[in-house]
Design a protein around this motif. Structure first.
Motif, PDB file in Angstrom:
ATOM      1  N   ARG A  65      -6.153  21.990 -20.122  1.00 13.61           N
ATOM      2  CA  ARG A  65      -6.317  20.949 -21.146  1.00 13.61           C
ATOM      3  C   ARG A  65      -7.403  19.966 -20.743  1.00 13.61           C
ATOM      4  O   ARG A  65      -8.257  19.601 -21.552  1.00 13.61           O
ATOM      5  N   SER A  66      -7.361  19.553 -19.488  1.00 14.12           N
ATOM      6  CA  SER A  66      -8.349  18.592 -18.999  1.00 14.12           C
ATOM      7  C   SER A  66      -9.762  19.164 -19.080  1.00 14.12           C
ATOM      8  O   SER A  66     -10.696  18.493 -19.547  1.00 14.12           O
ATOM      9  N   LYS A  67      -9.931  20.408 -18.644  1.00 16.56           N
ATOM     10  CA  LYS A  67     -11.255  21.039 -18.684  1.00 16.56           C
ATOM     11  C   LYS A  67     -11.732  21.227 -20.117  1.00 16.56           C
ATOM     12  O   LYS A  67     -12.890  20.947 -20.440  1.00 16.56           O
ATOM     13  N   LEU A  68     -10.856  21.716 -20.981  1.00 16.47           N
ATOM     14  CA  LEU A  68     -11.229  21.943 -22.372  1.00 16.47           C
ATOM     15  C   LEU A  68     -11.600  20.633 -23.051  1.00 16.47           C
ATOM     16  O   LEU A  68     -12.612  20.548 -23.747  1.00 16.47           O
ATOM     17  N   LEU A  69     -10.810  19.602 -22.855  1.00 18.17           N
ATOM     18  CA  LEU A  69     -11.105  18.306 -23.457  1.00 18.17           C
ATOM     19  C   LEU A  69     -12.454  17.793 -22.970  1.00 18.17           C
ATOM     20  O   LEU A  69     -13.262  17.294 -23.763  1.00 18.17           O
ATOM     21  N   GLY A  70     -12.727  17.941 -21.686  1.00 20.10           N
ATOM     22  CA  GLY A  70     -14.023  17.516 -21.150  1.00 20.10           C
ATOM     23  C   GLY A  70     -15.174  18.268 -21.798  1.00 20.10           C
ATOM     24  O   GLY A  70     -16.196  17.667 -22.166  1.00 20.10           O
ATOM     25  N   MET A  71     -15.028  19.570 -21.929  1.00 22.22           N
ATOM     26  CA  MET A  71     -16.092  20.376 -22.555  1.00 22.22           C
ATOM     27  C   MET A  71     -16.293  19.989 -24.021  1.00 22.22           C
ATOM     28  O   MET A  71     -17.423  19.877 -24.491  1.00 22.22           O
ATOM     29  N   LEU A  72     -15.195  19.778 -24.739  1.00 29.11           N
ATOM     30  CA  LEU A  72     -15.307  19.402 -26.146  1.00 29.11           C
ATOM     31  C   LEU A  72     -15.965  18.031 -26.301  1.00 29.11           C
ATOM     32  O   LEU A  72     -16.794  17.837 -27.192  1.00 29.11           O
ATOM     33  N   CYS A  73     -15.615  17.104 -25.421  1.00 23.41           N
ATOM     34  CA  CYS A  73     -16.197  15.761 -25.475  1.00 23.41           C
ATOM     35  C   CYS A  73     -17.700  15.788 -25.209  1.00 23.41           C
ATOM     36  O   CYS A  73     -18.440  14.954 -25.723  1.00 23.41           O
ATOM     37  N   GLN A  74     -18.155  16.741 -24.417  1.00 23.10           N
ATOM     38  CA  GLN A  74     -19.579  16.849 -24.092  1.00 23.10           C
ATOM     39  C   GLN A  74     -20.330  17.774 -25.044  1.00 23.10           C
ATOM     40  O   GLN A  74     -21.547  17.891 -24.959  1.00 23.10           O
ATOM     41  N   SER A  75     -19.634  18.410 -25.954  1.00 17.09           N
ATOM     42  CA  SER A  75     -20.245  19.429 -26.812  1.00 17.09           C
ATOM     43  C   SER A  75     -21.221  18.872 -27.841  1.00 17.09           C
ATOM     44  O   SER A  75     -22.076  19.584 -28.338  1.00 17.09           O
ATOM     45  N   GLY A  76     -21.056  17.605 -28.202  1.00 20.06           N
ATOM     46  CA  GLY A  76     -21.880  17.047 -29.263  1.00 20.06           C
ATOM     47  C   GLY A  76     -21.318  17.313 -30.654  1.00 20.06           C
ATOM     48  O   GLY A  76     -21.868  16.870 -31.652  1.00 20.06           O
ATOM     49  N   VAL A  77     -20.220  18.061 -30.697  1.00 17.76           N
ATOM     50  CA  VAL A  77     -19.527  18.296 -31.969  1.00 17.76           C
ATOM     51  C   VAL A  77     -18.457  17.219 -32.067  1.00 17.76           C
ATOM     52  O   VAL A  77     -17.547  17.182 -31.251  1.00 17.76           O
ATOM     53  N   GLU A  78     -18.594  16.346 -33.013  1.00 18.59           N
ATOM     54  CA  GLU A  78     -17.740  15.166 -33.132  1.00 18.59           C
ATOM     55  C   GLU A  78     -17.967  14.257 -31.920  1.00 18.59           C
ATOM     56  O   GLU A  78     -18.771  14.542 -31.051  1.00 18.59           O
ATOM     57  N   THR A  79     -17.219  13.177 -31.856  1.00 20.71           N
ATOM     58  CA  THR A  79     -17.367  12.242 -30.736  1.00 20.71           C
ATOM     59  C   THR A  79     -16.246  12.482 -29.726  1.00 20.71           C
ATOM     60  O   THR A  79     -15.190  13.022 -30.079  1.00 20.71           O
ATOM     61  N   PRO A  80     -16.456  12.040 -28.487  1.00 21.46           N
ATOM     62  CA  PRO A  80     -15.362  12.160 -27.516  1.00 21.46           C
ATOM     63  C   PRO A  80     -14.081  11.469 -27.992  1.00 21.46           C
ATOM     64  O   PRO A  80     -12.979  11.978 -27.788  1.00 21.46           O
ATOM     65  N   GLU A  81     -14.229  10.330 -28.645  1.00 20.40           N
ATOM     66  CA  GLU A  81     -13.062   9.607 -29.139  1.00 20.40           C
ATOM     67  C   GLU A  81     -12.309  10.435 -30.173  1.00 20.40           C
ATOM     68  O   GLU A  81     -11.080  10.431 -30.207  1.00 20.40           O
ATOM     69  N   TRP A  82     -13.050  11.135 -31.046  1.00 22.36           N
ATOM     70  CA  TRP A  82     -12.417  11.964 -32.066  1.00 22.36           C
ATOM     71  C   TRP A  82     -11.596  13.068 -31.415  1.00 22.36           C
ATOM     72  O   TRP A  82     -10.446  13.295 -31.790  1.00 22.36           O
ATOM     73  N   TRP A  83     -12.191  13.752 -30.419  1.00 23.95           N
ATOM     74  CA  TRP A  83     -11.468  14.828 -29.735  1.00 23.95           C
ATOM     75  C   TRP A  83     -10.204  14.296 -29.061  1.00 23.95           C
ATOM     76  O   TRP A  83      -9.148  14.915 -29.133  1.00 23.95           O
TER      77      TRP A  83
END
Length: 101
Positions: A65-83
């Protein structure tokens, strides 16, 4: 969640937004009740997809979960806050404010 269920959810959301596009193109062709139903379907199908994402996320081990959340937050798709809101917080702020009409 299995792949078939994901396809079902995505198709339902796609259809809801397709109907909304049609309604925007020819609003006079729809009654107020039909427009209301289209709006409610857009809200409910999008929320169902986000809820399914959260449910799948919650089934992962903590490290994943931690790794996936980190990758999603850095993806540029939506904002980290949204994820964070969607996956570990109270959900998408938009759907906390919107209710069915």
């Amino acid at each position: 969640m299995n792949d078939e269920r994901w396809v079902e959810l995505q198709q339902a959301e796609d259809m809801a937004y397709f109907k909304a596009d049609l309604c925007c193109y020819s609003p006079e062709s729809y009654s107020l009740d039909e427009k209301k139903e289209i709006c409610n379907n857009m809200i409910s199908t999008s929320k169902a997809v986000l809820d399914a994402m959260r449910a799948d996320f919650e089934q992962l081990p903590p490290e994943a979960r931690s790794k996936l959340l980190g990758m999603l937050c850095q993806s540029g798709v939506e904002t980290p806050e949204w994820w964070r809101d969607v996956l570990v917080g109270e959900g998408d702020p938009l759907y906390r404010e919107l209710e069915a009409i």
